[in-house]
Every structure is written in structure tokens, then in C-alpha cells.
Design a protein around this motif. Structure first.
Motif, mmCIF file in Angstrom:
data_model
loop_
_atom_site.group_PDB
_atom_site.id
_atom_site.type_symbol
_atom_site.label_atom_id
_atom_site.label_comp_id
_atom_site.label_asym_id
_atom_site.label_seq_id
_atom_site.Cartn_x
_atom_site.Cartn_y
_atom_site.Cartn_z
ATOM 1 N N PRO A 140 0.124 8.248 -5.098
ATOM 2 C CA PRO A 140 -0.668 8.085 -3.880
ATOM 3 C C PRO A 140 -1.383 6.730 -3.930
ATOM 4 O O PRO A 140 -1.491 6.119 -4.981
ATOM 5 C CB PRO A 140 -1.670 9.237 -3.958
ATOM 6 C CG PRO A 140 -1.827 9.480 -5.428
ATOM 7 C CD PRO A 140 -0.495 9.165 -6.052
ATOM 8 N N GLY A 141 -1.831 6.295 -2.817
ATOM 9 C CA GLY A 141 -2.623 5.064 -2.801
ATOM 10 C C GLY A 141 -1.865 3.888 -2.233
ATOM 11 O O GLY A 141 -0.683 3.958 -1.911
ATOM 12 N N THR A 142 -2.608 2.804 -2.121
ATOM 13 C CA THR A 142 -2.090 1.570 -1.534
ATOM 14 C C THR A 142 -2.258 0.441 -2.520
ATOM 15 O O THR A 142 -3.254 0.368 -3.235
ATOM 16 C CB THR A 142 -2.873 1.257 -0.233
ATOM 17 O OG1 THR A 142 -2.751 2.386 0.644
ATOM 18 C CG2 THR A 142 -2.331 0.034 0.455
ATOM 19 N N GLY A 143 -1.281 -0.444 -2.545
ATOM 20 C CA GLY A 143 -1.326 -1.586 -3.443
ATOM 21 C C GLY A 143 -2.316 -2.633 -2.977
ATOM 22 O O GLY A 143 -2.852 -2.565 -1.866
ATOM 23 N N MET A 144 -2.526 -3.605 -3.826
ATOM 24 C CA MET A 144 -3.454 -4.686 -3.485
ATOM 25 C C MET A 144 -2.926 -5.530 -2.329
ATOM 26 O O MET A 144 -3.673 -6.270 -1.697
ATOM 27 C CB MET A 144 -3.716 -5.553 -4.719
ATOM 28 C CG MET A 144 -4.420 -4.767 -5.825
ATOM 29 S SD MET A 144 -4.657 -5.729 -7.314
ATOM 30 C CE MET A 144 -6.228 -6.482 -6.949
ATOM 31 N N ASN A 145 -1.625 -5.396 -2.031
ATOM 32 C CA ASN A 145 -1.023 -6.116 -0.912
ATOM 33 C C ASN A 145 -1.134 -5.340 0.400
ATOM 34 O O ASN A 145 -0.638 -5.782 1.428
ATOM 35 C CB ASN A 145 0.440 -6.428 -1.212
ATOM 36 C CG ASN A 145 1.275 -5.183 -1.458
ATOM 37 O OD1 ASN A 145 0.781 -4.060 -1.380
ATOM 38 N ND2 ASN A 145 2.535 -5.389 -1.771
ATOM 39 N N GLY A 146 -1.766 -4.140 0.366
ATOM 40 C CA GLY A 146 -1.969 -3.358 1.574
ATOM 41 C C GLY A 146 -0.824 -2.413 1.912
ATOM 42 O O GLY A 146 -0.881 -1.713 2.911
ATOM 43 N N ILE A 147 0.220 -2.377 1.104
ATOM 44 C CA ILE A 147 1.384 -1.524 1.346
ATOM 45 C C ILE A 147 1.302 -0.302 0.440
ATOM 46 O O ILE A 147 1.092 -0.449 -0.765
ATOM 47 C CB ILE A 147 2.691 -2.310 1.089
ATOM 48 C CG1 ILE A 147 2.778 -3.509 2.022
ATOM 49 C CG2 ILE A 147 3.908 -1.405 1.274
ATOM 50 C CD1 ILE A 147 3.926 -4.444 1.722
ATOM 51 N N PRO A 148 1.470 0.901 0.990
ATOM 52 C CA PRO A 148 1.442 2.108 0.151
ATOM 53 C C PRO A 148 2.526 2.045 -0.929
ATOM 54 O O PRO A 148 3.620 1.525 -0.696
ATOM 55 C CB PRO A 148 1.721 3.252 1.135
ATOM 56 C CG PRO A 148 1.341 2.706 2.475
ATOM 57 C CD PRO A 148 1.623 1.240 2.412
ATOM 58 N N TYR A 149 2.224 2.595 -2.116
ATOM 59 C CA TYR A 149 3.175 2.553 -3.227
ATOM 60 C C TYR A 149 4.497 3.232 -2.880
ATOM 61 O O TYR A 149 5.537 2.837 -3.375
ATOM 62 C CB TYR A 149 2.556 3.201 -4.477
ATOM 63 C CG TYR A 149 1.360 2.460 -4.986
ATOM 64 C CD1 TYR A 149 1.441 1.090 -5.277
ATOM 65 C CD2 TYR A 149 0.144 3.102 -5.182
ATOM 66 C CE1 TYR A 149 0.338 0.398 -5.744
ATOM 67 C CE2 TYR A 149 -0.959 2.409 -5.660
ATOM 68 C CZ TYR A 149 -0.862 1.067 -5.934
ATOM 69 O OH TYR A 149 -1.949 0.378 -6.398
ATOM 70 N N ARG A 150 4.461 4.224 -2.018
ATOM 71 C CA ARG A 150 5.689 4.933 -1.636
ATOM 72 C C ARG A 150 6.654 4.042 -0.869
ATOM 73 O O ARG A 150 7.825 4.372 -0.743
ATOM 74 C CB ARG A 150 5.355 6.153 -0.778
ATOM 75 C CG ARG A 150 4.673 7.241 -1.559
ATOM 76 C CD ARG A 150 4.346 8.432 -0.670
ATOM 77 N NE ARG A 150 3.748 9.489 -1.451
ATOM 78 C CZ ARG A 150 4.379 10.565 -1.847
ATOM 79 N NH1 ARG A 150 5.632 10.738 -1.526
ATOM 80 N NH2 ARG A 150 3.762 11.483 -2.565
ATOM 81 N N GLU A 151 6.157 2.934 -0.326
ATOM 82 C CA GLU A 151 7.006 2.046 0.475
ATOM 83 C C GLU A 151 7.491 0.829 -0.310
ATOM 84 O O GLU A 151 8.153 -0.043 0.265
ATOM 85 C CB GLU A 151 6.243 1.593 1.722
ATOM 86 C CG GLU A 151 5.927 2.723 2.670
ATOM 87 C CD GLU A 151 5.124 2.264 3.863
ATOM 88 O OE1 GLU A 151 5.072 1.045 4.137
ATOM 89 O OE2 GLU A 151 4.526 3.135 4.524
ATOM 90 N N TRP A 152 7.192 0.757 -1.597
ATOM 91 C CA TRP A 152 7.605 -0.416 -2.373
ATOM 92 C C TRP A 152 9.063 -0.407 -2.630
ATOM 93 O O TRP A 152 9.870 0.190 -2.868
ATOM 94 C CB TRP A 152 6.844 -0.473 -3.677
ATOM 95 C CG TRP A 152 5.441 -0.976 -3.484
ATOM 96 C CD1 TRP A 152 4.683 -0.858 -2.363
ATOM 97 C CD2 TRP A 152 4.625 -1.624 -4.442
ATOM 98 N NE1 TRP A 152 3.450 -1.404 -2.571
ATOM 99 C CE2 TRP A 152 3.392 -1.889 -3.839
ATOM 100 C CE3 TRP A 152 4.819 -2.018 -5.739
ATOM 101 C CZ2 TRP A 152 2.357 -2.529 -4.496
ATOM 102 C CZ3 TRP A 152 3.792 -2.639 -6.393
ATOM 103 C CH2 TRP A 152 2.578 -2.898 -5.781
#
Length: 152
Positions: A140-152
Motif C-alpha cells: 500500500p502507499g504512494t512513492g516519493m514520485n506520487g505514483i502508487p506502488y501498485r502502478e510501478w
């Protein structure tokens, strides 16, 4: 007249204040550094998994390994197959392995990844089964780039 040695109360308060300010600056920096390190590991692990899937597909298309079922579009049936290995074409005893192990997700600490097959929607959070076309993080959560980890 005897002279007492030691610190005055004012010197102790000033020293404590300076230490508190320094600590309040370093804690967020350390926290961000740890998050950045986890994000770098996540990128590396996703790249490693996706490269292994692509290598499997390429070798299956070139008939260098035993091909998966036709409905799998030359993709592996699971991530475990990439670790266990697949018989090389023309050889029963020799196996081709694509991963040494399934890397753990640095945020969850588990060796569990979200899977997609080539028929799944690009934003799907459920796996349609049959073969693995792509992987994503379950963190869960969002990366420092503003994109959720699930979308990487």
C-alpha cells in the motif's frame, strides 16, 4: 573563596535546545533515506522479475525451452517456474532457470507479488490465471514520485 566547577543551567538549556534542533532535522532525513532505499529495491526487483518473464517468453518463442501451452502466449504459468526451471529443448535432464529466487517486496517483506496475464486489464488487481504476463507490488502507499506502488 572556593570556585565551583560545572555548567550553569543556561548552558545546559542551550545545549539541549541545539541537540533537539539537530535531532528534529536528522530524523526526517533518515526516514526519507530509508523510503528511498526501499523504492530503489522495489524498482530493481520489478525489473528483475519482468526481465525473467521476458527472457522466458523469448526462449519459448525461439523453441530453446519446452514451450508452455498455446493459450499462455509463451508466458510462464507462474513465477515459481522461473525459479524451478524449464527443460531445455532436446534435453530432459538440463533445465534453464531464469531466477535464483523470487525476491521479496521491500515494503511488505513477503515474496508475494501481484500478477497479471496478457488478457487482464492493465489496471486489474486480480489475476486471471493461466500465465504471468506482468508483476506489480502489493504494497500500500504512494512513492516519493506520487505514483502508487501498485502502478510501478
Amino acid at each position: 573563596m572556593s570556585r565551583q566547577r560545572g555548567f550553569t543551567l543556561l548552558e545546559l538549556v542551550v545545549t539541549a535546545t541545539v541537540l533537539l534542533i539537530l535531532a528534529s532535522v536528522t530524523v526526517p532525513l533518515a526516514r526519507n533515506g530509508l523510503k528511498r532505499q526501499h523504492e530503489l529495491e522495489l524498482r530493481r526487483d520489478l525489473r528483475e522479475l519482468r526481465t525473467a518473464i521476458d527472457d522466458y517468453k523469448r526462449m519459448a518463442e525461439q523453441q530453446k525451452i519446452k514451450a508452455p501451452p498455446a493459450e499462455a502466449n509463451f508466458y510462464p504459468e507462474s513465477l515459481e517456474i522461473l525459479v524451478e526451471g524449464v527443460p531445455a529443448a532436446g534435453s530432459i535432464s538440463r533445465k534453464v532457470r531464469f531466477l535464483r529466487r523470487i525476491p521479496p517486496d521491500p515494503f511488505t517483506g513477503k515474496r508475494e507479488w501481484g500478477l497479471r496475464n496478457s488478457n487482464d486489464d492493465a489496471n486489474s488487481t486480480t489475476w486471471g490465471g493461466s500465465h504471468v504476463y506482468d508483476v506489480y507490488s502489493l504494497a500500500p502507499g504512494t512513492g516519493m514520485n506520487g505514483i502508487p506502488y501498485r502502478e510501478w
